[in-house]
Motif scaffolding. Structure first.
Motif, PDB file in Angstrom:
ATOM      1  N   ILE A   1      60.957  60.422  -0.323  1.00 34.48           N
ATOM      2  CA  ILE A   1      61.623  59.250  -0.896  1.00 34.48           C
ATOM      3  C   ILE A   1      60.593  58.420  -1.648  1.00 34.48           C
ATOM      4  CG2 ILE A   1      63.012  57.209  -0.416  1.00 34.48           C
ATOM      5  CD1 ILE A   1      63.571  58.645   2.381  1.00 34.48           C
ATOM      6  N   ALA A   2      60.774  58.287  -2.950  1.00 34.21           N
ATOM      7  CA  ALA A   2      59.859  57.527  -3.798  1.00 34.21           C
ATOM      8  C   ALA A   2      60.477  56.171  -4.136  1.00 34.21           C
ATOM      9  CB  ALA A   2      59.567  58.298  -5.085  1.00 34.21           C
ATOM     10  N   SER A   3      59.730  55.098  -3.863  1.00 40.49           N
ATOM     11  CA  SER A   3      60.139  53.739  -4.220  1.00 40.49           C
ATOM     12  C   SER A   3      58.994  53.080  -4.968  1.00 40.49           C
ATOM     13  CB  SER A   3      60.471  52.913  -2.973  1.00 40.49           C
ATOM     14  OG  SER A   3      61.540  53.462  -2.258  1.00 40.49           O
ATOM     15  N   SER A   4      59.289  52.515  -6.109  1.00 43.36           N
ATOM     16  CA  SER A   4      58.252  51.919  -6.955  1.00 43.36           C
ATOM     17  C   SER A   4      58.157  50.418  -6.777  1.00 43.36           C
ATOM     18  CB  SER A   4      58.545  52.201  -8.428  1.00 43.36           C
ATOM     19  OG  SER A   4      58.323  53.551  -8.722  1.00 43.36           O
ATOM     20  N   VAL A   5      56.929  49.929  -6.756  1.00 44.42           N
ATOM     21  CA  VAL A   5      56.695  48.498  -6.828  1.00 44.42           C
ATOM     22  C   VAL A   5      56.846  48.092  -8.294  1.00 44.42           C
ATOM     23  CG1 VAL A   5      54.192  48.770  -7.027  1.00 44.42           C
ATOM     24  CG2 VAL A   5      55.124  46.608  -6.212  1.00 44.42           C
ATOM     25  N   LYS A   6      57.383  46.901  -8.521  1.00 50.80           N
ATOM     26  CA  LYS A   6      57.619  46.470  -9.896  1.00 50.80           C
ATOM     27  C   LYS A   6      57.325  44.986 -10.070  1.00 50.80           C
ATOM     28  CE  LYS A   6      62.505  45.287  -9.398  1.00 50.80           C
ATOM     29  NZ  LYS A   6      62.485  43.862  -9.654  1.00 50.80           N
ATOM     30  N   ILE A   7      57.080  44.620 -11.292  1.00 53.11           N
ATOM     31  CA  ILE A   7      57.072  43.223 -11.729  1.00 53.11           C
ATOM     32  C   ILE A   7      57.867  43.196 -13.021  1.00 53.11           C
ATOM     33  CG2 ILE A   7      55.714  41.375 -12.750  1.00 53.11           C
ATOM     34  CD1 ILE A   7      53.511  41.898 -10.884  1.00 53.11           C
ATOM     35  N   SER A   8      58.818  42.297 -13.096  1.00 53.45           N
ATOM     36  CA  SER A   8      59.557  42.141 -14.351  1.00 53.45           C
ATOM     37  C   SER A   8      59.837  40.665 -14.581  1.00 53.45           C
ATOM     38  CB  SER A   8      60.862  42.937 -14.322  1.00 53.45           C
ATOM     39  OG  SER A   8      61.661  42.546 -13.245  1.00 53.45           O
ATOM     40  N   THR A   9      59.839  40.286 -15.849  1.00 49.50           N
ATOM     41  CA  THR A   9      60.136  38.902 -16.213  1.00 49.50           C
ATOM     42  C   THR A   9      61.243  38.891 -17.257  1.00 49.50           C
ATOM     43  OG1 THR A   9      58.458  38.879 -17.955  1.00 49.50           O
ATOM     44  CG2 THR A   9      57.753  38.134 -15.777  1.00 49.50           C
ATOM     45  N   ALA A  10      61.966  37.811 -17.289  1.00 46.88           N
ATOM     46  CA  ALA A  10      63.043  37.652 -18.265  1.00 46.88           C
ATOM     47  C   ALA A  10      62.462  37.549 -19.674  1.00 46.88           C
ATOM     48  CB  ALA A  10      63.850  36.396 -17.949  1.00 46.88           C
ATOM     49  N   LEU A  11      63.288  37.900 -20.644  1.00 51.56           N
ATOM     50  CA  LEU A  11      62.844  37.822 -22.040  1.00 51.56           C
ATOM     51  C   LEU A  11      62.517  36.400 -22.463  1.00 51.56           C
ATOM     52  CD1 LEU A  11      65.295  40.344 -23.710  1.00 51.56           C
ATOM     53  CD2 LEU A  11      62.860  40.655 -23.252  1.00 51.56           C
ATOM     54  N   ASP A  12      63.137  35.416 -21.810  1.00 54.62           N
ATOM     55  CA  ASP A  12      62.881  34.018 -22.168  1.00 54.62           C
ATOM     56  C   ASP A  12      61.917  33.330 -21.203  1.00 54.62           C
ATOM     57  OD1 ASP A  12      64.555  33.915 -19.987  1.00 54.62           O
ATOM     58  OD2 ASP A  12      66.008  32.558 -20.896  1.00 54.62           O
ATOM     59  N   SER A  13      61.200  34.100 -20.416  1.00 52.32           N
ATOM     60  CA  SER A  13      60.235  33.539 -19.470  1.00 52.32           C
ATOM     61  C   SER A  13      59.107  32.835 -20.213  1.00 52.32           C
ATOM     62  CB  SER A  13      59.658  34.663 -18.607  1.00 52.32           C
ATOM     63  OG  SER A  13      58.618  34.172 -17.795  1.00 52.32           O
ATOM     64  N   ASN A  14      58.614  31.733 -19.650  1.00 54.44           N
ATOM     65  CA  ASN A  14      57.489  31.022 -20.255  1.00 54.44           C
ATOM     66  C   ASN A  14      56.173  31.747 -20.049  1.00 54.44           C
ATOM     67  OD1 ASN A  14      59.040  28.904 -21.236  1.00 54.44           O
ATOM     68  ND2 ASN A  14      58.925  27.792 -19.303  1.00 54.44           N
ATOM     69  N   LEU A  15      56.102  32.537 -18.991  1.00 56.07           N
ATOM     70  CA  LEU A  15      54.882  33.259 -18.662  1.00 56.07           C
ATOM     71  C   LEU A  15      55.129  34.756 -18.790  1.00 56.07           C
ATOM     72  CD1 LEU A  15      51.960  32.969 -17.621  1.00 56.07           C
ATOM     73  CD2 LEU A  15      52.891  33.138 -15.311  1.00 56.07           C
ATOM     74  N   PHE A  16      54.467  35.405 -19.712  1.00 56.55           N
ATOM     75  CA  PHE A  16      54.582  36.843 -19.949  1.00 56.55           C
ATOM     76  C   PHE A  16      56.039  37.296 -20.115  1.00 56.55           C
ATOM     77  CE2 PHE A  16      50.739  36.318 -17.247  1.00 56.55           C
ATOM     78  CZ  PHE A  16      49.808  36.575 -18.236  1.00 56.55           C
ATOM     79  N   PRO A  17      56.721  36.815 -21.144  1.00 62.38           N
ATOM     80  CA  PRO A  17      58.139  37.174 -21.328  1.00 62.38           C
ATOM     81  C   PRO A  17      58.339  38.672 -21.580  1.00 62.38           C
ATOM     82  CG  PRO A  17      57.285  36.039 -23.254  1.00 62.38           C
ATOM     83  CD  PRO A  17      56.215  35.982 -22.211  1.00 62.38           C
ATOM     84  N   GLY A  18      59.380  39.209 -20.965  1.00 61.50           N
ATOM     85  CA  GLY A  18      59.785  40.588 -21.217  1.00 61.50           C
ATOM     86  C   GLY A  18      58.903  41.652 -20.586  1.00 61.50           C
ATOM     87  N   VAL A  19      58.141  41.298 -19.575  1.00 61.55           N
ATOM     88  CA  VAL A  19      57.258  42.261 -18.917  1.00 61.55           C
ATOM     89  C   VAL A  19      58.071  43.096 -17.925  1.00 61.55           C
ATOM     90  CG1 VAL A  19      55.382  42.428 -17.225  1.00 61.55           C
ATOM     91  CG2 VAL A  19      55.160  40.912 -19.179  1.00 61.55           C
ATOM     92  N   HIS A  20      57.793  44.383 -17.878  1.00 61.47           N
ATOM     93  CA  HIS A  20      58.402  45.261 -16.869  1.00 61.47           C
ATOM     94  C   HIS A  20      57.362  46.318 -16.501  1.00 61.47           C
ATOM     95  CE1 HIS A  20      62.101  46.908 -14.927  1.00 61.47           C
ATOM     96  NE2 HIS A  20      61.269  47.933 -14.807  1.00 61.47           N
ATOM     97  N   TYR A  21      56.676  46.086 -15.395  1.00 61.48           N
ATOM     98  CA  TYR A  21      55.642  46.999 -14.923  1.00 61.48           C
ATOM     99  C   TYR A  21      56.157  47.762 -13.708  1.00 61.48           C
ATOM    100  CZ  TYR A  21      52.213  44.255 -17.600  1.00 61.48           C
ATOM    101  OH  TYR A  21      51.517  43.617 -18.580  1.00 61.48           O
ATOM    102  N   CYS A  22      55.801  49.032 -13.612  1.00 59.02           N
ATOM    103  CA  CYS A  22      56.166  49.874 -12.473  1.00 59.02           C
ATOM    104  C   CYS A  22      54.975  50.741 -12.095  1.00 59.02           C
ATOM    105  CB  CYS A  22      57.299  50.838 -12.833  1.00 59.02           C
ATOM    106  SG  CYS A  22      58.836  50.118 -13.369  1.00 59.02           S
ATOM    107  N   LYS A  23      54.840  51.020 -10.827  1.00 59.83           N
ATOM    108  CA  LYS A  23      53.931  52.074 -10.373  1.00 59.83           C
ATOM    109  C   LYS A  23      54.810  53.295 -10.141  1.00 59.83           C
ATOM    110  CE  LYS A  23      50.062  49.462  -9.082  1.00 59.83           C
ATOM    111  NZ  LYS A  23      49.052  49.235  -8.089  1.00 59.83           N
TER     112      LYS A  23
END
Length: 117
Positions: A74-96
């Protein structure tokens, strides 16, 4: 995968599914693939999970989570994502992500064991 609108994003699990498909494509027509399909345990996909506090340093510290049971890895990825209108790093979507090489390794070795690491 098809998404309902221009603002929808795919999941890390979608990318992990693509890694499994790449591994299957790489092993097509081989004894490895035949043996895996006949006797091996499959790959399942758990939910993506957020890094602790959804912070960059926590994301770097986290790892792809691999768990094992009698039917699959079973593979589960850690992620970070931000909204497109975020003030800090907008539109980010990181996955391992799961590597196709790790999937081929699974297909050739550990998918046949009855003991779980």
């Amino acid at each position: 995968a098809d998404y309902p609108s221009d603002t929808s994003v795919g999941s890390c699990a979608d990318a992990n599914r693509a890694a499994v498909q790449a591994a299957l494509d790489l092993t097509e027509g081989t004894v490895t693939r035949e043996r895996y399909e006949a006797q091996g345990r499959g790959v399942c996909f758990g939910p993506d999970f957020d890094a602790f506090f959804s912070a960059g340093p926590a994301f770097i510290h986290e790892s792809l989570e691999l768990k094992f049971n009698e039917t699959c890895m079973i593979a589960s990825s850690v992620k970070i994502s931000t909204a497109l209108d975020s003030n800090l790093f907008p539109g980010v979507h990181y996955c391992k992500l799961l590597s196709p090489a790790r999937v081929v390794d699974w297909m050739m070795t550990d998918s046949f064991t009855t003991q779980f690491p």
